[in-house]
Design an enzyme around this catalytic site. Structure first.
Site, mmCIF file in Angstrom:
data_model
loop_
_atom_site.group_PDB
_atom_site.id
_atom_site.type_symbol
_atom_site.label_atom_id
_atom_site.label_comp_id
_atom_site.label_asym_id
_atom_site.label_seq_id
_atom_site.Cartn_x
_atom_site.Cartn_y
_atom_site.Cartn_z
ATOM 1 N N HIS A 35 1.675 3.982 6.849
ATOM 2 C CA HIS A 35 1.029 4.870 5.879
ATOM 3 C C HIS A 35 1.441 6.309 6.124
ATOM 4 O O HIS A 35 2.167 6.602 7.079
ATOM 5 C CB HIS A 35 -0.499 4.742 5.971
ATOM 6 N N SER A 86 0.798 -1.220 0.000
ATOM 7 C CA SER A 86 0.000 0.000 0.000
ATOM 8 C C SER A 86 0.832 1.274 0.000
ATOM 9 O O SER A 86 0.277 2.366 -0.079
ATOM 10 C CB SER A 86 -0.946 0.018 1.203
ATOM 11 N N ASP A 109 -7.546 5.833 5.302
ATOM 12 C CA ASP A 109 -7.548 4.619 6.107
ATOM 13 C C ASP A 109 -8.755 4.426 6.993
ATOM 14 O O ASP A 109 -8.762 3.519 7.817
ATOM 15 C CB ASP A 109 -6.294 4.604 6.992
#
Lengths: 195, 137
Positions: free
Chosen positions: A111, A71, A137
């Site tokens: 992230h 990701s 998210d």
């Protein structure tokens, strides 16, 4: 009758090279075994001490993590290694790459911070999103949770090494490989002789 | 700017801002280029920073772009709309005179440290005192 076994063994030359391994095993007495085990224990303790030291220096409960998903591509790929710090006074700012844990889940996620709202008293709430994901998210957070807080942060990514973490992923996905590796390491340590 | 239910998450009425912007950037090439042998990519992002009654500091990323080594190093973007919804945590955009837009970038190396750099130029944008009702975006 005393049989001077030691002396005899010392003067006897090495008969055949391929029989050496079993010869070693037979000749190794308890004292040498204990010595090897202690040597091994020392290596393990040193490694643990270095790890604990890193936890203290960086302030993060897990200063080195392996990237598990894609990701954050193309920056990070599965198997890359990340080095984290988690200093208490470091503010959380947009653009930073953070590693966080969702409440109730064990797996840390890497992230980027895309929204920050900080109150005057230092209370921070923030939102994250993977570079390679279309949406933020919120779908990953707990039910009803819209923001992350400082307590969810494991650390901030400060440096990285590609590919190195692949070993951990392989060991996780193929436990037989892990046992084989441990068996080889154990055998090496116990049989290695210091001349 | 409108006041709508924040449909991206918290179901409260918050201010939603609309910003259009131009970006011209010239990543130097050659000897002093930021793209040296150890730089894999740049992650560029435009963020809006401002203060409101609710929160002393707010930062919202409006737009981002990944620039790989070898990509065209010149950026000439005109009339861009923000990539992400500019929702405030509350109603702090109405009448807010000082929204600062800054371009920053994260240098991603092939291996090593991950620095975050903020550009030295920045632009201040004020939001009007009233909400838009009819404008089509």
């Amino acid at each position: 009758r005393v049989c001077p076994v030691r002396g005899a063994a010392a003067t006897r030359g090495r008969a055949r090279p391929d029989m050496d391994l079993f010869g070693d095993l037979r000749r190794m007495n308890k004292r040498q075994l204990y010595y090897q085990v202690l040597n091994f224990a020392m290596i393990v303790s040193s490694a643990l001490m270095i790890w604990k030291g890193l936890i203290v220096i960086t302030g993060s409960e897990s200063p080195i993590v392996v990237v598990l998903s894609g990701s954050m591509e193309p920056a990070f790929h599965r198997g890359d290694l990340l080095f984290l710090t988690n200093f208490h006074d470091d503010p959380i700012r947009a653009g930073e790459i953070v590693v966080f844990k969702v409440e109730g889940r064990d797996i840390p996620i890497v992230h980027r911070v895309i929204k920050v709202h900080e109150k005057g008293n230092g209370n921070i709430k923030f939102l994250t999103k993977g570079d390679n994901n279309e949406v933020d998210d919120r779908g990953l957070y707990k039910e009803g949770q819209n923001w992350l807080e400082k307590k969810d942060v494991v650390g901030r990514a400060r440096g990285f090494l590609p590919y190195v973490g692949m070993v951990t992923i392989i060991m996780n996905d193929y436990p037989k490989f892990k046992y084989a590796l441990l068996a080889v390491m154990g055998a090496y340590v116990l049989l290695k002789r210091e001349s | 700017r409108k006041n709508v239910e924040d449909f991206t998450g918290p179901r409260e009425r918050s201010d939603l801002g609309f910003v259009t912007f131009d970006i011209t950037a010239d990543i130097l090439n050659g000897k002093n280029s930021i793209f040296d042998w150890n730089v894999k990519q740049l992650f560029l992002y435009l963020s809006a920073e401002y203060s409101t009654k609710n929160n002393a500091l707010n930062q919202v990323v409006l737009w981002d772009k990944i620039m790989l080594r070898g990509d065209n190093p010149r950026l000439s973007l005109k009339d861009m709309k923000s990539k992400y919804f500019f929702f405030d945590d509350g109603n702090g955009l109405k009448g807010n005179r000082n929204i600062t837009l800054t371009l920053s970038w994260n240098v991603v190396p092939n291996a090593g440290i991950l620095p975050l750099v903020t550009g030295s130029g920045h632009v201040s944008v004020p939001f009007p005192d009233t909400y838009e009702t009819t404008k089509s975006y």
